[in-house]
Write a protein that holds these residues in place. Structure first.
Motif, PDB file in Angstrom:
ATOM      1  N   HIS A   1       0.826  -1.199   0.000  1.00 39.40           N
ATOM      2  CA  HIS A   1       0.000   0.000   0.000  1.00 39.40           C
ATOM      3  C   HIS A   1       0.860   1.249   0.000  1.00 39.40           C
ATOM      4  CE1 HIS A   1      -3.504  -2.411   0.826  1.00 39.40           C
ATOM      5  NE2 HIS A   1      -2.871  -2.978   1.821  1.00 39.40           N
TER       6      HIS A   1
ATOM      7  N   ALA B   1      -1.350   4.019   3.239  1.00 34.11           N
ATOM      8  CA  ALA B   1      -2.665   3.549   3.689  1.00 34.11           C
ATOM      9  C   ALA B   1      -2.483   2.762   4.984  1.00 34.11           C
ATOM     10  CB  ALA B   1      -3.324   2.697   2.616  1.00 34.11           C
TER      11      ALA B   1
ATOM     12  N   ALA C   1      -5.791  -5.381  -1.205  1.00 35.12           N
ATOM     13  CA  ALA C   1      -5.785  -4.088  -1.887  1.00 35.12           C
ATOM     14  C   ALA C   1      -7.249  -3.675  -2.054  1.00 35.12           C
ATOM     15  CB  ALA C   1      -5.102  -4.196  -3.240  1.00 35.12           C
TER      16      ALA C   1
ATOM     17  N   THR D   1      -2.282   1.190  -4.882  1.00 37.24           N
ATOM     18  CA  THR D   1      -1.584   0.017  -4.381  1.00 37.24           C
ATOM     19  C   THR D   1      -0.564  -0.483  -5.389  1.00 37.24           C
ATOM     20  OG1 THR D   1      -1.973  -2.122  -3.312  1.00 37.24           O
ATOM     21  CG2 THR D   1      -3.209  -1.681  -5.299  1.00 37.24           C
TER      22      THR D   1
END
Length: 87
Positions: free
Chosen positions: A49, A52, A60, A66
């Motif tokens: 990621h 995140a 994902a 991603t």
């Protein structure tokens, strides 16, 4: 997921970047790499990621930028602009 970019990382393999649009992508998923004359089955070996936090590191989620590590990609295949999908 539309593949925005791709590269090969030593000791890791083929990595693609993008944003899943219609659903989550998980480690171990079997997906289709397609676009134009290309249609090839690949496996998601890893998920990474970008900025995140608090997201399952093996998933994902749709809408989150991603990168995915893929197995089964043909050598020399230009991946940018191709699609990853479950069908």
């Amino acid at each position: 997921m539309l593949i925005a970019d791709s590269f090969t990382v030593p000791r890791v393999g083929v990595v693609v970047t993008g944003r899943p649009e219609l659903g989550d992508i998980r480690e171990g998923d079997l997906l289709w790499l397609s676009g134009g004359p290309v249609r090839q089955r690949v496996t998601v070996r890893g998920v990474r990621h970008f900025c995140a936090r608090f997201i399952d590191p093996r998933v994902a989620p749709a809408g989150v930028n991603t990168s995915l590590v893929l197995d089964g990609v043909a050598d020399g295949l230009a991946l940018s602009g191709l699609w990853l999908s479950s069908e």
